[in-house]
Design a protein around this motif. Structure first.
Motif, PDB file in Angstrom:
ATOM      1  N   ASN A  69      90.776 -40.594  -6.537  1.00 55.35           N
ATOM      2  CA  ASN A  69      89.325 -40.475  -6.657  1.00 55.35           C
ATOM      3  C   ASN A  69      88.696 -41.840  -6.379  1.00 55.35           C
ATOM      4  O   ASN A  69      89.385 -42.777  -5.994  1.00 55.35           O
ATOM      5  CB  ASN A  69      88.928 -39.927  -8.039  1.00 55.35           C
ATOM      6  CG  ASN A  69      89.454 -40.767  -9.189  1.00 55.35           C
ATOM      7  OD1 ASN A  69      89.183 -41.961  -9.287  1.00 55.35           O
ATOM      8  ND2 ASN A  69      90.244 -40.146 -10.073  1.00 55.35           N
ATOM      9  N   ILE A  70      87.416 -41.939  -6.582  1.00 52.14           N
ATOM     10  CA  ILE A  70      86.665 -43.130  -6.184  1.00 52.14           C
ATOM     11  C   ILE A  70      87.181 -44.399  -6.862  1.00 52.14           C
ATOM     12  O   ILE A  70      87.041 -45.502  -6.315  1.00 52.14           O
ATOM     13  CB  ILE A  70      85.153 -42.935  -6.468  1.00 52.14           C
ATOM     14  CG1 ILE A  70      84.307 -43.975  -5.751  1.00 52.14           C
ATOM     15  CG2 ILE A  70      84.872 -42.931  -7.957  1.00 52.14           C
ATOM     16  CD1 ILE A  70      84.230 -43.771  -4.261  1.00 52.14           C
ATOM     17  N   GLU A  71      87.808 -44.280  -8.035  1.00 50.41           N
ATOM     18  CA  GLU A  71      88.341 -45.461  -8.717  1.00 50.41           C
ATOM     19  C   GLU A  71      89.870 -45.464  -8.791  1.00 50.41           C
ATOM     20  O   GLU A  71      90.471 -46.543  -8.783  1.00 50.41           O
ATOM     21  CB  GLU A  71      87.739 -45.580 -10.118  1.00 50.41           C
ATOM     22  CG  GLU A  71      86.267 -45.970 -10.072  1.00 50.41           C
ATOM     23  CD  GLU A  71      85.685 -46.325 -11.425  1.00 50.41           C
ATOM     24  OE1 GLU A  71      84.658 -47.031 -11.454  1.00 50.41           O
ATOM     25  OE2 GLU A  71      86.228 -45.877 -12.462  1.00 50.41           O
ATOM     26  N   GLU A 124      85.131 -49.876   0.028  1.00 53.69           N
ATOM     27  CA  GLU A 124      85.270 -51.263  -0.432  1.00 53.69           C
ATOM     28  C   GLU A 124      84.978 -51.437  -1.916  1.00 53.69           C
ATOM     29  O   GLU A 124      85.080 -52.545  -2.435  1.00 53.69           O
ATOM     30  CB  GLU A 124      84.337 -52.152   0.409  1.00 53.69           C
ATOM     31  CG  GLU A 124      84.818 -52.259   1.864  1.00 53.69           C
ATOM     32  CD  GLU A 124      83.911 -53.118   2.722  1.00 53.69           C
ATOM     33  OE1 GLU A 124      82.814 -53.471   2.247  1.00 53.69           O
ATOM     34  OE2 GLU A 124      84.303 -53.405   3.871  1.00 53.69           O
ATOM     35  N   LEU A 125      84.607 -50.343  -2.583  1.00 52.46           N
ATOM     36  CA  LEU A 125      84.476 -50.410  -4.042  1.00 52.46           C
ATOM     37  C   LEU A 125      85.858 -50.535  -4.655  1.00 52.46           C
ATOM     38  O   LEU A 125      86.809 -49.887  -4.223  1.00 52.46           O
ATOM     39  CB  LEU A 125      83.811 -49.155  -4.583  1.00 52.46           C
ATOM     40  CG  LEU A 125      82.324 -48.948  -4.325  1.00 52.46           C
ATOM     41  CD1 LEU A 125      81.889 -47.610  -4.907  1.00 52.46           C
ATOM     42  CD2 LEU A 125      81.501 -50.072  -4.932  1.00 52.46           C
ATOM     43  N   LYS A 126      85.967 -51.336  -5.677  1.00 53.76           N
ATOM     44  CA  LYS A 126      87.234 -51.457  -6.368  1.00 53.76           C
ATOM     45  C   LYS A 126      86.972 -51.871  -7.806  1.00 53.76           C
ATOM     46  O   LYS A 126      86.396 -52.917  -8.059  1.00 53.76           O
ATOM     47  CB  LYS A 126      88.148 -52.482  -5.687  1.00 53.76           C
ATOM     48  CG  LYS A 126      89.560 -52.528  -6.288  1.00 53.76           C
ATOM     49  CD  LYS A 126      90.441 -53.482  -5.505  1.00 53.76           C
ATOM     50  CE  LYS A 126      91.857 -53.486  -6.081  1.00 53.76           C
ATOM     51  NZ  LYS A 126      92.758 -54.402  -5.362  1.00 53.76           N
ATOM     52  N   PHE A 140      79.280 -49.981 -12.452  1.00 55.44           N
ATOM     53  CA  PHE A 140      79.088 -50.454 -11.074  1.00 55.44           C
ATOM     54  C   PHE A 140      79.269 -49.309 -10.091  1.00 55.44           C
ATOM     55  O   PHE A 140      78.461 -49.111  -9.171  1.00 55.44           O
ATOM     56  CB  PHE A 140      80.079 -51.582 -10.762  1.00 55.44           C
ATOM     57  CG  PHE A 140      79.886 -52.195  -9.396  1.00 55.44           C
ATOM     58  CD1 PHE A 140      79.060 -53.294  -9.210  1.00 55.44           C
ATOM     59  CD2 PHE A 140      80.530 -51.653  -8.285  1.00 55.44           C
ATOM     60  CE1 PHE A 140      78.877 -53.844  -7.947  1.00 55.44           C
ATOM     61  CE2 PHE A 140      80.348 -52.196  -7.015  1.00 55.44           C
ATOM     62  CZ  PHE A 140      79.518 -53.303  -6.854  1.00 55.44           C
ATOM     63  N   THR A 141      80.342 -48.523 -10.279  1.00 54.12           N
ATOM     64  CA  THR A 141      80.589 -47.385  -9.391  1.00 54.12           C
ATOM     65  C   THR A 141      79.478 -46.360  -9.523  1.00 54.12           C
ATOM     66  O   THR A 141      79.015 -45.790  -8.520  1.00 54.12           O
ATOM     67  CB  THR A 141      81.948 -46.738  -9.725  1.00 54.12           C
ATOM     68  OG1 THR A 141      82.989 -47.706  -9.536  1.00 54.12           O
ATOM     69  CG2 THR A 141      82.216 -45.536  -8.837  1.00 54.12           C
ATOM     70  N   GLU A 176      79.177 -46.072   7.898  1.00 53.29           N
ATOM     71  CA  GLU A 176      78.731 -47.225   7.109  1.00 53.29           C
ATOM     72  C   GLU A 176      78.808 -46.929   5.612  1.00 53.29           C
ATOM     73  O   GLU A 176      79.242 -47.781   4.815  1.00 53.29           O
ATOM     74  CB  GLU A 176      77.301 -47.608   7.498  1.00 53.29           C
ATOM     75  CG  GLU A 176      77.143 -48.144   8.914  1.00 53.29           C
ATOM     76  CD  GLU A 176      77.195 -47.052   9.977  1.00 53.29           C
ATOM     77  OE1 GLU A 176      77.448 -47.383  11.157  1.00 53.29           O
ATOM     78  OE2 GLU A 176      76.990 -45.859   9.630  1.00 53.29           O
ATOM     79  N   ASP A 177      78.404 -45.718   5.231  1.00 53.13           N
ATOM     80  CA  ASP A 177      78.450 -45.362   3.815  1.00 53.13           C
ATOM     81  C   ASP A 177      79.883 -45.118   3.343  1.00 53.13           C
ATOM     82  O   ASP A 177      80.226 -45.424   2.198  1.00 53.13           O
ATOM     83  CB  ASP A 177      77.574 -44.138   3.555  1.00 53.13           C
ATOM     84  CG  ASP A 177      76.096 -44.453   3.706  1.00 53.13           C
ATOM     85  OD1 ASP A 177      75.725 -45.636   3.544  1.00 53.13           O
ATOM     86  OD2 ASP A 177      75.304 -43.530   3.996  1.00 53.13           O
ATOM     87  N   MET A 178      80.716 -44.572   4.215  1.00 52.62           N
ATOM     88  CA  MET A 178      82.131 -44.448   3.873  1.00 52.62           C
ATOM     89  C   MET A 178      82.722 -45.826   3.598  1.00 52.62           C
ATOM     90  O   MET A 178      83.489 -46.020   2.647  1.00 52.62           O
ATOM     91  CB  MET A 178      82.900 -43.768   5.013  1.00 52.62           C
ATOM     92  CG  MET A 178      82.674 -42.275   5.145  1.00 52.62           C
ATOM     93  SD  MET A 178      83.413 -41.290   3.806  1.00 52.62           S
ATOM     94  CE  MET A 178      85.165 -41.545   4.112  1.00 52.62           C
ATOM     95  N   LYS A 179      82.345 -46.805   4.423  1.00 56.45           N
ATOM     96  CA  LYS A 179      82.864 -48.165   4.270  1.00 56.45           C
ATOM     97  C   LYS A 179      82.409 -48.781   2.947  1.00 56.45           C
ATOM     98  O   LYS A 179      83.174 -49.464   2.270  1.00 56.45           O
ATOM     99  CB  LYS A 179      82.417 -49.029   5.441  1.00 56.45           C
ATOM    100  CG  LYS A 179      83.039 -50.423   5.484  1.00 56.45           C
ATOM    101  CD  LYS A 179      82.687 -51.124   6.790  1.00 56.45           C
ATOM    102  CE  LYS A 179      83.415 -52.471   6.918  1.00 56.45           C
ATOM    103  NZ  LYS A 179      82.929 -53.455   5.945  1.00 56.45           N
ATOM    104  N   ILE A 180      81.162 -48.519   2.574  1.00 55.36           N
ATOM    105  CA  ILE A 180      80.652 -49.028   1.298  1.00 55.36           C
ATOM    106  C   ILE A 180      81.532 -48.521   0.153  1.00 55.36           C
ATOM    107  O   ILE A 180      81.937 -49.288  -0.740  1.00 55.36           O
ATOM    108  CB  ILE A 180      79.184 -48.606   1.095  1.00 55.36           C
ATOM    109  CG1 ILE A 180      78.272 -49.391   2.022  1.00 55.36           C
ATOM    110  CG2 ILE A 180      78.765 -48.808  -0.378  1.00 55.36           C
ATOM    111  CD1 ILE A 180      76.838 -48.896   2.021  1.00 55.36           C
ATOM    112  N   LEU A 181      81.836 -47.231   0.170  1.00 55.26           N
ATOM    113  CA  LEU A 181      82.646 -46.663  -0.902  1.00 55.26           C
ATOM    114  C   LEU A 181      84.106 -47.078  -0.783  1.00 55.26           C
ATOM    115  O   LEU A 181      84.784 -47.279  -1.797  1.00 55.26           O
ATOM    116  CB  LEU A 181      82.520 -45.135  -0.894  1.00 55.26           C
ATOM    117  CG  LEU A 181      81.114 -44.601  -1.218  1.00 55.26           C
ATOM    118  CD1 LEU A 181      81.086 -43.079  -1.130  1.00 55.26           C
ATOM    119  CD2 LEU A 181      80.642 -45.073  -2.587  1.00 55.26           C
TER     120      LEU A 181
END
Length: 278
Positions: free
Chosen positions: A173-175, A271-273, A208-209, A264-269
């Motif tokens: 998942n996102i995290e 690069e979240l960590k 933050f996420t 661009e939005d895929m890249k933003i997500l």
């Protein structure tokens, strides 16, 4: 609906499936809400959830029983049922008996995909994969795969299996994104679909996420949960199995198929960590 092609076949699997962990109980059965759960599963199928994921472990088999009751109202051929064998049942004889039980509880004579739920280092992988392949040849499962296998173990499973391994189901998942860095590229190179379980992280993301998701949700007129699913679905070969019990949540999850994030939005997500950017 978005579909993914299964390895070495013309078969496609719906990229948004229905996860069923804790429906009808957790480690053991809880029958107090059976009627409600059967209705929810049936409503989900009517809504377009034709891919349903479960396991013999869920509620001690009771989840499979509830699914079996719900799907009896529908054309079995239109459904893609996935179940998983528990690691204590990976010996050849035990695996065949485990699938006997799964099929009886689901009220069907085959599952569409059967997965090894967790690896068991005490059972030779070759023995397990032989039993899985035998079930394909017997017609009791159409496809086989694994769950919670890292890249090295997946390679070993591929090497000893006489039938194609078409799927690996892992936490993603996102995290919780460890799968994104080595496992997913390997699966993509092999044509193996990767199923993300807990794709919504039970809504327990960092602040933050959450803020990043809310900014994109506003842009796409969506919910943060839909953005989380759209991010996973934007990756080649990834399918998701979010669990939902409420009708509005079921509808929201399946509607995430309509959201296509820009590169661009895929890249933003991507690069979240953790609590911030990489």
């Amino acid at each position: 609906m978005i579909y993914r092609r299964l390895k070495n076949s013309d078969e496609k699997i719906a990229a948004i499936g229905l996860g069923t962990w804790a429906i009808g109980g957790r480690e053991g059965p809880d029958t107090s809400r059976d009627g409600e759960y059967i209705d929810t599963i049936a409503r989900a199928i009517e809504m377009g959830y034709h891919h349903i994921d479960t396991a013999e472990y869920y509620a001690g088999g009771h989840t499979e029983e509830l699914i079996g009751e719900a799907i009896s109202l529908f054309d079995r051929r239109e459904l893609f049922l996935v179940s998983k064998v528990w690691p204590t049942h990976l010996r050849e004889r035990d695996l065949h008996r485990a699938l006997d039980g799964t099929l009886k509880r689901l009220r069907t004579d085959y599952v569409d995909m059967y997965l090894v739920h967790w690896p068991n280092p005490d059972v030779p992988l070759g023995e397990t994969m032989k039993a899985m392949a035998d079930e394909v040849r017997a017609g009791r499962t159409r496809f086989i795969g694994v769950s919670n296998f890292d890249t090295n173990l997946l390679k070993k499973a591929i090497a000893v299996s006489t039938e194609p391994i078409v799927n690996n189901q892992v936490l993603f998942n996102i995290e919780d994104r460890q799968a994104m860095y080595e496992l997913l590229p390997f699966c993509q190179s092999e044509g193996i679909t990767l199923t993300a379980y807990s794709p919504l992280k039970r809504n327990l993301v960092s602040e933050f996420t959450r803020q990043a998701l809310e900014r994109l949700a506003e842009k796409y007129y969506a919910s943060p949960q839909q953005i989380m699913l759209a991010w996973l679905l934007g990756k080649e070969g990834v399918i998701v199995i979010p669990k939902a019990e409420k009708i509005d949540h079921l509808r929201s999850n399946i509607d995430s198929k309509n959201i296509v994030l820009t590169p661009e939005d895929m890249k933003i997500l991507d690069e979240l960590k953790g609590g911030g950017l990489v």
